[in-house]
Design an enzyme around this catalytic site. Structure first.
Site, short mmCIF file in Angstrom:
data_model
loop_
_atom_site.label_atom_id
_atom_site.label_comp_id
_atom_site.label_asym_id
_atom_site.label_seq_id
_atom_site.Cartn_x
_atom_site.Cartn_y
_atom_site.Cartn_z
N HIS A 159 48.97 11.38 24.92
CA HIS A 159 50.10 10.99 25.78
C HIS A 159 50.62 9.62 25.36
O HIS A 159 51.82 9.43 25.17
CB HIS A 159 49.65 10.96 27.23
CG HIS A 159 50.68 10.44 28.17
ND1 HIS A 159 51.83 11.13 28.49
CD2 HIS A 159 50.74 9.26 28.86
CE1 HIS A 159 52.56 10.40 29.33
NE2 HIS A 159 51.91 9.28 29.56
N TYR B 192 40.51 16.66 27.84
CA TYR B 192 41.07 17.60 28.81
C TYR B 192 41.75 18.83 28.19
O TYR B 192 42.16 19.72 28.92
CB TYR B 192 42.07 16.89 29.73
CG TYR B 192 43.20 16.15 29.04
CD1 TYR B 192 44.32 16.83 28.56
CD2 TYR B 192 43.16 14.77 28.87
CE1 TYR B 192 45.35 16.16 27.94
CE2 TYR B 192 44.20 14.08 28.24
CZ TYR B 192 45.29 14.79 27.78
OH TYR B 192 46.32 14.12 27.17
N ARG C 81 52.93 18.54 22.84
CA ARG C 81 52.59 17.19 22.40
C ARG C 81 51.32 17.28 21.57
O ARG C 81 50.22 17.45 22.09
CB ARG C 81 52.38 16.28 23.63
CG ARG C 81 51.69 14.97 23.29
CD ARG C 81 51.68 14.00 24.45
NE ARG C 81 51.13 14.51 25.69
CZ ARG C 81 49.83 14.61 25.96
NH1 ARG C 81 48.93 14.27 25.06
NH2 ARG C 81 49.42 15.05 27.13
#
Length: 367
Positions: A264, A273, A260
């Site tokens: 998200h 992160y 990805r």
């Protein structure tokens, strides 16, 4: 020997690949694929237009036109390759990020945006394209797909079912239950997992100790890991899995190992992160770039072709933008209409209370 030492080491994962990140065509002994020049350009066009639509949707959300948007940036090959293996009579159960699959199933891109704008609960009829409505409850669509596939088998239909989900969904009980029911009933279903490495901010290694595709073995059916950024490999492996299903050989788990590239959803900040170096590493494996390189090297994509595709992409972006901004506001009372099949006293009371609340505003327009 300690118990921990007696546990067999997991089998090293194989990655089925037919098109390298550098755009070189390679062969695989188990998953052959013959594609014409027109088919190659068609796959390329599908991916380019899917990415353009997705980018427009992200921009619309940033401009306040959508409440939320889950981007599919980077996952175009997994979606387009697998979707082009599906026959018209097969039924597809997506999660909420399968924009490329929706495109290949003939769903107008503008219909995907109504739910994220808050004007409907899904803007298309699943019976028209055998493409189910988006499912936001993580993993539940695998149960729907398995039940549907069990029905297909009982009807003796020459069709199959595909369930799309992400790596995070494999941690849900619904997915494990689906695997069990599909295996014991020999259901004609392909479980297509897009492993994009991150379940929001949770990396795959925090979800499983073995590669995801190897989980299928424990349920009694085959699993295959495919290069999810290779549209040709995704097409070949999904076609093989669907042929197994239609032949009465039961379910298959396909793990599309992809990434990805964006957030998200538009409410997420992936820089908090995951390292930039990881993103850059996967950028070099971009699914569209590798097919563009291959087409160019084979003399199948010249400047005129690329310019024409760019113009088509921009036209799609404009159409989507104009359609979203022209969407009418929903009927505020529509949410009371389908709570029950028949009338209900409590719903009637709530509707009346809501009507009184709306009428309390001086302009009569409500909140």
């Amino acid at each position: 020997m300690r118990a921990a030492e007696a546990v067999a080491a997991p089998v090293e994962p194989e990655l089925v690949q037919l098109l390298t990140p550098g755009g070189e065509r390679v062969e695989h002994p188990a998953y052959g694929l013959d594609v014409t020049a027109d088919e190659l350009r068609g796959l390329h066009r599908d991916m380019v237009l899917t990415r353009r639509f997705d980018a427009e949707a992200v921009a619309l959300q940033r401009q306040g036109e959508l409440g939320l948007w889950p981007s599919s940036f980077g996952q175009e090959a997994a979606q387009v390759g697998s979707a082009r293996a599906v026959r018209p009579g097969d039924h597809v159960f997506p999660s909420y990020r399968e924009h490329g699959v929706a495109w290949c199933r003939g769903v107008d891109p503008t219909n995907l945006l109504g739910m994220f704008r808050g004007v409907n609960n899904g803007g298309w009829d699943p019976h028209d394209s055998n493409f189910h409505l988006y499912t936001l409850v993580i993993g539940s669509q695998t149960l729907h797909a398995t039940g549907y596939a069990m029905g297909v088998a009982k009807d003796g239909a020459d069709s199959a079912v595909v369930a799309y989900f992400g790596d995070g969904a494999t941690s849900q009980g619904d997915v494990a239950e689906s695997f069990t029911f599909a295996a014991v009933s020999n259901a004609p279903v392909v479980f297509f997992c897009q492993n994009n490495q991150w379940a929001i901010s949770v990396p795959t290694e925090k979800q499983t100790r073995v590669p995801l595709y190897q989980r299928a073995r424990g349920f009694g059916f085959p699993g295959v890991r495919v290069d999810g950024n290779d549209v040709l490999a995704c097409l070949a492996v999904t076609r093989w899995a669907l042929e197994r299903a239609r032949a009465g050989e039961g379910p298959t788990l396909v793990e599309a190992y992809t990434y990805r590239m964006g957030a998200h959803t538009t409410s997420d900040d992936p820089t908090r992160y995951r390292p930039a170096s990881e993103v850059e590493e996967w950028r070099r494996k971009d699914p569209i770039s590798r097919l563009t390189t291959h087409l160019t090297a084979q003399g199948l994509a010249d400047d005129a072709y690329l310019a024409s595709l760019e113009a088509e992409s921009e036209a799609l972006g404009r159409r989507v933008r104009e359609a979203v901004r022209a969407m009418p506001d929903p009927d505020r009372f529509a949410l009371f209409e389908h709570a029950y099949a028949d009338g209900h006293a409590l719903v009637d009371e709530e509707r009346a209370g809501f009507a009184a609340y709306q009428a309390s505003f001086a302009d009569g327009e409500g909140a």
